[in-house]
Design an enzyme around this catalytic site. Structure first.
Site, mmCIF file in Angstrom:
data_model
loop_
_atom_site.group_PDB
_atom_site.id
_atom_site.type_symbol
_atom_site.label_atom_id
_atom_site.label_comp_id
_atom_site.label_asym_id
_atom_site.label_seq_id
_atom_site.Cartn_x
_atom_site.Cartn_y
_atom_site.Cartn_z
ATOM 1 N N GLU A 103 2.390 28.993 85.359
ATOM 2 C CA GLU A 103 2.658 28.736 86.789
ATOM 3 C C GLU A 103 3.301 30.002 87.316
ATOM 4 O O GLU A 103 4.463 30.284 86.997
ATOM 5 C CB GLU A 103 3.633 27.568 86.960
ATOM 6 C CG GLU A 103 3.178 26.250 86.381
ATOM 7 C CD GLU A 103 2.134 25.561 87.226
ATOM 8 O OE1 GLU A 103 2.082 25.839 88.443
ATOM 9 O OE2 GLU A 103 1.359 24.775 86.676
ATOM 10 N N THR B 167 5.132 38.623 83.180
ATOM 11 C CA THR B 167 5.503 37.912 81.949
ATOM 12 C C THR B 167 4.343 37.040 81.480
ATOM 13 O O THR B 167 4.075 36.944 80.278
ATOM 14 C CB THR B 167 6.769 37.064 82.176
ATOM 15 O OG1 THR B 167 7.797 37.914 82.696
ATOM 16 C CG2 THR B 167 7.264 36.441 80.890
ATOM 17 N N GLY B 168 3.652 36.416 82.424
ATOM 18 C CA GLY B 168 2.503 35.584 82.062
ATOM 19 C C GLY B 168 1.489 36.355 81.230
ATOM 20 O O GLY B 168 0.953 35.858 80.237
ATOM 21 N N GLY C 113 7.015 31.565 85.979
ATOM 22 C CA GLY C 113 7.671 32.852 86.172
ATOM 23 C C GLY C 113 6.685 33.857 86.757
ATOM 24 O O GLY C 113 5.722 33.481 87.429
ATOM 25 N N SER C 114 6.932 35.108 86.472
ATOM 26 C CA SER C 114 6.142 36.165 87.104
ATOM 27 C C SER C 114 4.819 36.410 86.375
ATOM 28 O O SER C 114 4.679 36.097 85.192
ATOM 29 C CB SER C 114 6.958 37.456 87.105
ATOM 30 O OG SER C 114 7.186 37.872 85.766
ATOM 31 N N CYS D 235 8.550 29.735 94.896
ATOM 32 C CA CYS D 235 7.221 30.235 94.508
ATOM 33 C C CYS D 235 6.185 29.987 95.590
ATOM 34 O O CYS D 235 5.309 30.808 95.812
ATOM 35 C CB CYS D 235 6.782 29.624 93.186
ATOM 36 S SG CYS D 235 6.760 27.825 93.232
ATOM 37 N N GLU E 202 4.071 39.912 95.816
ATOM 38 C CA GLU E 202 5.149 38.945 96.016
ATOM 39 C C GLU E 202 6.505 39.661 96.057
ATOM 40 O O GLU E 202 6.821 40.445 95.164
ATOM 41 C CB GLU E 202 5.146 37.940 94.856
ATOM 42 C CG GLU E 202 6.187 36.863 95.003
ATOM 43 C CD GLU E 202 6.191 35.912 93.807
ATOM 44 O OE1 GLU E 202 6.215 36.389 92.671
ATOM 45 O OE2 GLU E 202 6.170 34.693 94.030
ATOM 46 N N LYS F 143 13.453 27.650 76.824
ATOM 47 C CA LYS F 143 14.086 28.961 77.051
ATOM 48 C C LYS F 143 14.333 29.095 78.550
ATOM 49 O O LYS F 143 13.425 29.400 79.310
ATOM 50 C CB LYS F 143 13.141 30.051 76.520
ATOM 51 C CG LYS F 143 13.256 31.410 77.200
ATOM 52 C CD LYS F 143 14.518 32.153 76.842
ATOM 53 C CE LYS F 143 14.525 33.526 77.531
ATOM 54 N NZ LYS F 143 15.151 33.463 78.885
HETATM 55 P P1 NAD Z 1 10.227 36.215 84.976
HETATM 56 O O1 NAD Z 1 8.795 36.213 84.566
HETATM 57 O O2 NAD Z 1 10.943 37.492 85.022
HETATM 58 O O3 NAD Z 1 11.078 35.280 84.015
HETATM 59 C C1 NAD Z 1 10.715 33.930 83.783
HETATM 60 C C2 NAD Z 1 11.166 33.549 82.384
HETATM 61 O O4 NAD Z 1 10.444 34.323 81.435
HETATM 62 C C3 NAD Z 1 12.650 33.811 82.106
HETATM 63 O O5 NAD Z 1 13.159 32.765 81.310
HETATM 64 C C4 NAD Z 1 12.609 35.106 81.323
HETATM 65 O O6 NAD Z 1 13.706 35.270 80.465
HETATM 66 C C5 NAD Z 1 11.335 34.932 80.522
HETATM 67 N N1 NAD Z 1 10.751 36.192 80.048
HETATM 68 C C6 NAD Z 1 10.838 37.414 80.608
HETATM 69 N N2 NAD Z 1 10.175 38.319 79.861
HETATM 70 C C7 NAD Z 1 9.640 37.645 78.809
HETATM 71 C C8 NAD Z 1 8.846 38.016 77.690
HETATM 72 N N3 NAD Z 1 8.462 39.277 77.487
HETATM 73 N N4 NAD Z 1 8.468 37.059 76.832
HETATM 74 C C9 NAD Z 1 8.837 35.762 77.012
HETATM 75 N N5 NAD Z 1 9.614 35.365 78.038
HETATM 76 C C10 NAD Z 1 10.009 36.283 78.931
HETATM 77 O O7 NAD Z 1 10.276 35.443 86.364
HETATM 78 P P2 NAD Z 1 11.564 35.185 87.273
HETATM 79 O O8 NAD Z 1 11.857 36.456 87.968
HETATM 80 O O9 NAD Z 1 12.621 34.494 86.488
HETATM 81 O O10 NAD Z 1 10.983 34.107 88.288
HETATM 82 C C11 NAD Z 1 10.386 34.456 89.472
HETATM 83 C C12 NAD Z 1 8.900 34.299 89.376
HETATM 84 O O11 NAD Z 1 8.559 32.950 89.040
HETATM 85 C C13 NAD Z 1 8.217 34.564 90.684
HETATM 86 O O12 NAD Z 1 7.050 35.305 90.474
HETATM 87 C C14 NAD Z 1 7.875 33.169 91.190
HETATM 88 O O13 NAD Z 1 6.841 33.107 92.119
HETATM 89 C C15 NAD Z 1 7.540 32.482 89.918
HETATM 90 N N6 NAD Z 1 7.625 31.020 90.089
HETATM 91 C C16 NAD Z 1 6.455 30.282 90.059
HETATM 92 C C17 NAD Z 1 6.496 28.893 90.257
HETATM 93 C C18 NAD Z 1 5.242 28.043 90.210
HETATM 94 O O14 NAD Z 1 5.356 26.817 90.154
HETATM 95 N N7 NAD Z 1 4.063 28.626 90.233
HETATM 96 C C19 NAD Z 1 7.718 28.280 90.474
HETATM 97 C C20 NAD Z 1 8.881 29.064 90.510
HETATM 98 C C21 NAD Z 1 8.810 30.430 90.298
#
Ligand code: NAD
Length: 495
Positions: free
Chosen positions: A265, A246-247, A242-243, A300, A399, A189
């Site tokens: 992550e 969401t995690g 991601g964030s 990130c 962040e 996804k």
């Molecule tokens: P996000 O959490 O908004 O989205 C990430 C993914 O999750 C997207 O595909 C999104 O569609 C999906 N998503 C959103 N809501 C969801 C839900 N309720 N259920 C399932 N999936 C869902 O994050 P973003 O804004 O796309 O990315 C930025 C974040 O990612 C920042 O916090 C950044 O630090 C982090 N990040 C971490 C690393 C790492 O290696 N630790 C690397 C890159 C980015």
């Protein structure tokens, strides 16, 4: 590196709508729902992507399960899987220019960086895991003579991979390459605002000979198809970048569904710590500026908190601000650009809110602080330095995920460690010192998954990346990534 003329020739090329890949076939979402892909370069619609429904996700999971159950991929010898993955990497490399330009138009990363960090990194990652997979052995336990203990490594099954909009190919292949090398099936996804290149490389995977149904892609809203994937009763493990918000949802979804494993992550608020024995201030300042401002800070591990020792603070911040002011921010498709666009309008608004909030809390904007190039229709932000940021300020702890550097001064090593660790995150850190003992003390004391010493950024695929505290669990990259994608099975045999 590419030629500017070749890039320019692809600038305005039509982009076909993104569809779903389910069981080897390209499909529209049930009901035909789509989302606009808006280019951050100019705010215009680039194309559309399918907005997958829960039923589409169920279909994708079922296709992945069927492919896993009949062992069309996991049953192949590792050397055979390797061959297909290497062919896949070759095809991606052969399409590097098209893919890079498409990705930049979709997510706004400056092309000089995208060429290396996206397509270049994806090719390297796939080759690295492909080459590794036929060199990993099972184990024989040191048992007594009466029994033989064998430890087999087996693929986990169906993996759900949810990835963000920054570096979709790099982060996407950090998940896909070890997952597929180990023999799993996947439902991927991508993020709403960066799906196009992942769709394209999935097409190339089929062309390389990956059996149908092994890699499935569902695009669309996180709260829609992302959530459906997280709630699926037939996904064995979820790998996510991601964030934190969401995690948390993914962990809840696991608890409410089938207790699937969840590997996260997440974000960071990484300290870049400069001691007064930094050495070459100019070089350290230049690297530190790149460490926060490249890709408009949407990295990130970005060194978003500068912790600088009082004695060098004025000189260092001046040198860093000068380097930042000289950075070329702008058109992501221009090879000379050093920092491209912010990914989306909501993201830009969030960054500007952080800046306003920091000023309200008493910090001082000493460079940038505002949106620029608004006449392009795109989303651009000037590199921003904010001084006098205190540990109780939101900017110190949360962040931003934008080109905003928070500056805080300290007196000695103990205070540096205290400040460095005073956030909920623990993803990355930087330490600048000419004192070897101090460097090693700091590596041990700072809570982070990666500590850079006298540099910032750049670790390659050979080393793991993962966070501590609320930056996540598990690791991408290196052989340790296989831990998420391989189960250990014991065979206990009486002799
Ligand atoms: P996000 O959490 O908004 O989205 C990430 C993914 O999750 C997207 O595909 C999104 O569609 C999906 N998503 C959103 N809501 C969801 C839900 N309720 N259920 C399932 N999936 C869902 O994050 P973003 O804004 O796309 O990315 C930025 C974040 O990612 C920042 O916090 C950044 O630090 C982090 N990040 C971490 C690393 C790492 O290696 N630790 C690397 C890159 C980015």
């Amino acid at each position: 590196m590419f030629d500017q003329a070749d890039i320019d020739a692809l600038r305005t090329r039509d982009v076909s709508p993104g569809r779903l890949l389910i069981g080897g076939a390209w499909k529209d979402a049930r009901g035909g729902e789509t989302l606009d892909s808006i280019s951050p370069i100019d705010g215009r619609i680039l194309t559309t992507i399918a907005d997958a429904t829960e039923a589409d996700v169920d279909d994708a999971v079922a296709a992945a399960r069927a492919a896993f159950a009949d062992r069309r991929w996991s049953g192949q010898a590792p050397a055979a899987r390797k061959k297909i993955l290497l062919r896949w990497a070759d095809l991606i490399e052969a399409n590097a220019l098209d893919l890079t330009v498409l990705g930049v138009r979709d997510n706004g990363t400056e092309i000089a960086m995208a060429a290396k960090a996206e397509v270049g990194s994806a090719v390297n990652t796939i080759r690295w895991y492909a080459e590794a997979i036929d060199k990993i052995y099972g184990e024989i336990a040191p048992t007594a003579d009466a029994a033989l203990g064998l430890i087999h490594r087996e693929p986990v099954g169906v993996i759900g991979a949810i990835v963000p909009w920054n570096f979709p190919l790099m982060i996407g292949t950090w998940k896909l390459a070890p997952t597929l090398a180990a023999g799993n099936s996947v439902v991927l996804k991508p993020a709403e605002t960066a799906s196009l290149t992942l769709l394209r490389i999935s097409e190339l995977a089929l062309e390389a000979g990956l059996p149908e149904g092994v890699l499935n892609v569902v695009t669309g809203r996180g709260a829609g198809c992302g959530q459906a994937l997280s709630m699926s009763m037939d996904v064995d493990a979820l790998v996510f970048t991601g964030s934190g918000a969401t995690g948390r949802r993914l962990l809840e979804a696991s608890a409410k569904s089938n207790l699937k494993r969840v590997y996260l992550e997440l974000g960071g608020k990484s300290p870049n710590i400069v001691f007064d024995d930094v050495g070459d201030i100019g070089e350290a300042a230049k690297v530190s500026a790149a460490g926060i401002f490249r890709n408009s800070g949407q990295v990130c591990v970005a060194g978003s908190r500068l912790l600088v020792q009082r004695g060098v603070a004025d000189d260092f911040v001046a040198a860093l601000s000068e380097a930042a002011a000289r950075m070329r921010v702008g058109d992501p498709l221009d090879l000379a650009t050093q920092s491209g666009a912010v990914n989306s309008e909501p993201q830009l608004t969030q960054i500007l809110d952080f800046v306003a909030g920091a000023e309200r809390e008493g910090a001082r904007v000493t460079l940038g602080g505002s949106r620029i190039m608004q006449d392009t229709g795109g989303y651009y932000m000037a590199p921003t330095v904010i001084a006098d940021v205190a540990p109780e300020h939101r900017l110190f702890r949360d962040e931003v995920f934008g080109p905003v550097l928070a500056v805080t001064t300290f007196e000695g090593e103990d205070e540096a460690v205290r400040l460095a660790n005073a956030t909920d995150y623990g993803l990355a850190a930087g330490v600048w010192t000419q004192n070897l003992g101090r460097a090693h003390r700091m590596i041990r004391a700072v809570q982070a998954g990666v500590v850079h010493v006298n540099t910032y950024g750049g670790p390659d695929i050979t080393v793991p990346l993962g966070g501590v505290k609320q930056s996540g669990n598990g690791h991408d990259k290196s052989l340790h990534a296989f831990d998420k994608y391989v189960d250990l099975k014991t065979a206990w045999i009486k002799l």
